[in-house]
Each structure stands twice: as structure tokens, then as C-alpha cells.
Design a protein around this motif. Structure first.
Motif, PDB file in Angstrom:
ATOM      1  N   GLU A  65       0.820  -1.274   0.012  1.00 51.74           N
ATOM      2  CA  GLU A  65      -0.055   0.098   0.073  1.00 51.74           C
ATOM      3  C   GLU A  65       0.833   1.408   0.071  1.00 51.74           C
ATOM      4  OE1 GLU A  65      -3.173   2.350   2.784  1.00 51.74           O
ATOM      5  OE2 GLU A  65      -2.702  -0.017   3.426  1.00 51.74           O
ATOM      6  N   MET A  68       3.141   1.574  -3.170  1.00 56.18           N
ATOM      7  CA  MET A  68       2.529   1.959  -4.394  1.00 56.18           C
ATOM      8  C   MET A  68       2.211   3.530  -4.201  1.00 56.18           C
ATOM      9  SD  MET A  68       2.633  -0.536  -6.496  1.00 56.18           S
ATOM     10  CE  MET A  68       2.693  -2.306  -6.686  1.00 56.18           C
ATOM     11  N   ASP A  69       1.726   3.754  -3.132  1.00 49.63           N
ATOM     12  CA  ASP A  69       1.537   5.365  -2.911  1.00 49.63           C
ATOM     13  C   ASP A  69       2.739   6.281  -2.957  1.00 49.63           C
ATOM     14  OD1 ASP A  69      -1.111   5.006  -2.209  1.00 49.63           O
ATOM     15  OD2 ASP A  69      -0.935   5.309  -0.192  1.00 49.63           O
ATOM     16  N   THR A  72       3.745   6.641  -6.953  1.00 45.94           N
ATOM     17  CA  THR A  72       3.028   7.351  -7.584  1.00 45.94           C
ATOM     18  C   THR A  72       3.844   9.156  -7.378  1.00 45.94           C
ATOM     19  OG1 THR A  72       0.809   6.679  -7.902  1.00 45.94           O
ATOM     20  CG2 THR A  72       0.837   9.032  -8.076  1.00 45.94           C
ATOM     21  N   SER A  77       5.494   5.089 -12.900  1.00 43.85           N
ATOM     22  CA  SER A  77       4.362   4.207 -13.348  1.00 43.85           C
ATOM     23  C   SER A  77       4.797   2.604 -13.237  1.00 43.85           C
ATOM     24  CB  SER A  77       4.098   4.603 -14.654  1.00 43.85           C
ATOM     25  OG  SER A  77       4.944   4.034 -15.777  1.00 43.85           O
ATOM     26  N   LEU A  78       3.840   1.872 -13.137  1.00 39.20           N
ATOM     27  CA  LEU A  78       4.202   0.545 -13.011  1.00 39.20           C
ATOM     28  C   LEU A  78       4.710   0.011 -14.580  1.00 39.20           C
ATOM     29  CD1 LEU A  78       1.058  -0.938 -11.178  1.00 39.20           C
ATOM     30  CD2 LEU A  78       3.342  -1.111 -10.446  1.00 39.20           C
ATOM     31  N   GLN A  82       7.918  -2.629 -15.278  1.00 34.92           N
ATOM     32  CA  GLN A  82       7.313  -4.058 -15.664  1.00 34.92           C
ATOM     33  C   GLN A  82       8.357  -4.949 -15.865  1.00 34.92           C
ATOM     34  OE1 GLN A  82       5.039  -3.490 -19.287  1.00 34.92           O
ATOM     35  NE2 GLN A  82       6.604  -2.491 -20.315  1.00 34.92           N
ATOM     36  N   LEU A  97      -0.578  -7.325  -3.912  1.00 39.10           N
ATOM     37  CA  LEU A  97       0.019  -7.080  -5.158  1.00 39.10           C
ATOM     38  C   LEU A  97      -0.711  -7.414  -6.346  1.00 39.10           C
ATOM     39  CD1 LEU A  97       3.667  -8.272  -4.414  1.00 39.10           C
ATOM     40  CD2 LEU A  97       2.912  -5.903  -4.996  1.00 39.10           C
ATOM     41  N   TYR A 100      -2.989  -4.637  -8.253  1.00 36.59           N
ATOM     42  CA  TYR A 100      -2.198  -3.772  -9.091  1.00 36.59           C
ATOM     43  C   TYR A 100      -1.774  -4.686 -10.261  1.00 36.59           C
ATOM     44  CZ  TYR A 100      -1.855  -0.712  -5.358  1.00 36.59           C
ATOM     45  OH  TYR A 100      -2.080   0.266  -4.167  1.00 36.59           O
TER      46      TYR A 100
END
Length: 255
Positions: A65, A68-69, A72, A77-78, A82, A97, A100
Motif C-alpha cells: 500500500e 505504491m502510494d 506515484t 508508473s508501473l 514492468q 500486489l 495492481y
């Protein structure tokens, strides 16, 4: 039978419900709460290095959590990461996970030792860069082992642990209740939880001795065993390989 559920509130509900359905008296007493570390220059610099990382090890749903916050906040970006492979310490973290769109590898035994047995970690070569999304004080054993193998570790300390204030307020009432009990059962999921419990009962040997402790993993089993030996205490310890509700219920049935 009295069972003290020390898991964080959001992760305790399933176990507490299952135990109550089995006519077991349950006291919810979280020994840890996780609080996000403020955004800092250190975290900003670590996130800028993240695209050059081959692996991200995530140790808890809370790390997912907050991680990921802050991804940003770092304007990443994911899609930019990747190519990175993900490892989750357990199924709950893997499920977090998955929200997402990330598929993570999960060890059979949800401990640092279990994670080190993953083939993907055993096959790493010196110089490989791995990021750890973790809390203050967590997974140091695993990080040390990897660094000894020449792995470049990026240490993302995303949150800190503390004993909940509400738990501290409940202790006088709980100690009075435990004085009337012959035995209680308690799940202990981390060394920090164990230390907080000992601090809360103020080294009350009689209280500690009444416990039957269900502890996660071999290393924590050794920590609690060492306390027992060093304090010449008399209590029972059962080792858990994971914190799944069914696993804990099975161990309770055995003992």
C-alpha cells in the motif's frame, strides 16, 4: 480455552471469527501497528534507482500500500518497472500486489529463511540489484545474507512499527484476567511482537509462563526458546510455518 490474537487488526478478523465459531474465547490484542514513514529525500533517491532493479521483495500488505502510494509520488508508473520480478513474503502480500496486476512469487514457508530458498534468489549473481519494500527493523536477516553474497540491496524503509496505544491501555484489565487463567494461547508473528509482549507484562514471569506460544518460523522459535532458557521459564512453544487461519486452527487442535 483463551486465545490472544496479536495480529494487526486488519489481519486478525478471519482467525478471530473462526475461533469464536469453534467456541473459543478470543481476546484481540494487536501487538504492532504499522505507520507510514514520511516522504523524504532518501526515499526519493531510492525510487529513482528502482527502474535499474531486477527484483522487488515486498514483506507485507502494508508495504504494498505505502510502496505504491510513494511510487506515484516519485512520478513512476508501473509500466516503467514492468520488467522487474516481484517476491511476496506470503499469500496476503501476493493478493495485495495482485490488485495492481502484479504476479508475485511466494515462498512455501512464509519467513525470511523460506524466502531465501526460492530458486529465483538462489540463482542470483553478485552485483544484482534488489529492492526491499519493508518496515523499520524487518527482514534484516534476509538482507544481510544477500549482501554477503554480493547482492546490491536497495533498502526502502516505508513504515515503522509501534505498540498500539489502545493495547497499552488494555493491559491492566488483561493482566487481571490472566491471573485467573491456568493457561492461554497466543500467536506471535514477529520478534517485535514478542518484545512488545514482554515489555507490556513487565517481565511478569508468572504471566509469561502461562502462555502457549504459536510462533512463526524457525528463527522466531529460537528467539522465544532463548528467552525461555535465559529466564529459566516454563512455557510451551509451537512453531508455525505460516499464518493461515486453517494452519493455526490445526495446530490448536493438536495442542
Amino acid at each position: 480455552m483463551l486465545f490472544i490474537n496479536t495480529r494487526p487488526q486488519t489481519r486478525a478478523e478471519n482467525l478471530s471469527h473462526a475461533l469464536r465459531m469453534a467456541q473459543v474465547e478470543v481476546l484481540d490484542l494487536p501487538l504492532l501497528e504499522l505507520v507510514a514513514r514520511p516522504w523524504s529525500n532518501t526515499l526519493s533517491e531510492l525510487y529513482q534507482r528502482l527502474p535499474s532493479t531486477q527484483l522487488i521483495v515486498v514483506v507485507s500488505p502494508t508495504a504494498v500500500e505505502i510502496g505504491m502510494d510513494y511510487l506515484t509520488k516519485a512520478s513512476l508508473s508501473l509500466e516503467a518497472i514492468q520488467h522487474i520480478q516481484w517476491i511476496a513474503v506470503g499469500e496476503a502480500t501476493a493478493q495485495a500486489l495482485a490488485l495492481y496486476g502484479i504476479v508475485a512469487k511466494v515462498p512455501l514457508v512464509e519467513t525470511s529463511e523460506g524466502m531465501l530458498q526460492l530458486p529465483i534468489l538462489q540463482a542470483l549473481s553478485a552485483g544484482t540489484c534488489i529492492a526491499f519494500w519493508r518496515g523499520e527493523g524487518g527482514r534484516l536477516f534476509m538482507m544481510d545474507r544477500l549482501q554477503q553474497q554480493g547482492i546490491d540491496v536497495l533498502n526502502f524503509i516505508l513504515y515503522q512499527r509501534r505498540c498500539p496505544v489502545l493495547t497499552e491501555q488494555k493491559i491492566p484489565h488483561l493482566l487481571a484476567k490472566l491471573a485467573q487463567e491456568k493457561q492461554y494461547y497466543m500467536v506471535v508473528s514477529s520478534e517485535a511482537s514478542w518484545i512488545n509482549w514482554i515489555d507490556l507484562v513487565r517481565a511478569g514471569d508468572e504471566v509469561v509462563a502461562k502462555g502457549h506460544y504459536l510462533v512463526l518460523g524457525e528463527r522466531l522459535y529460537q528467539v522465544v526458546s532463548d528467552y525461555k532458557k535465559n529466564h529459566q521459564a516454563c512455557f510451551n512453544i509451537t512453531r508455525l510455518s505460516d499464518l493461515k487461519t486453517d494452519s493455526i486452527l490445526q495446530q490448536i487442535a493438536v495442542v
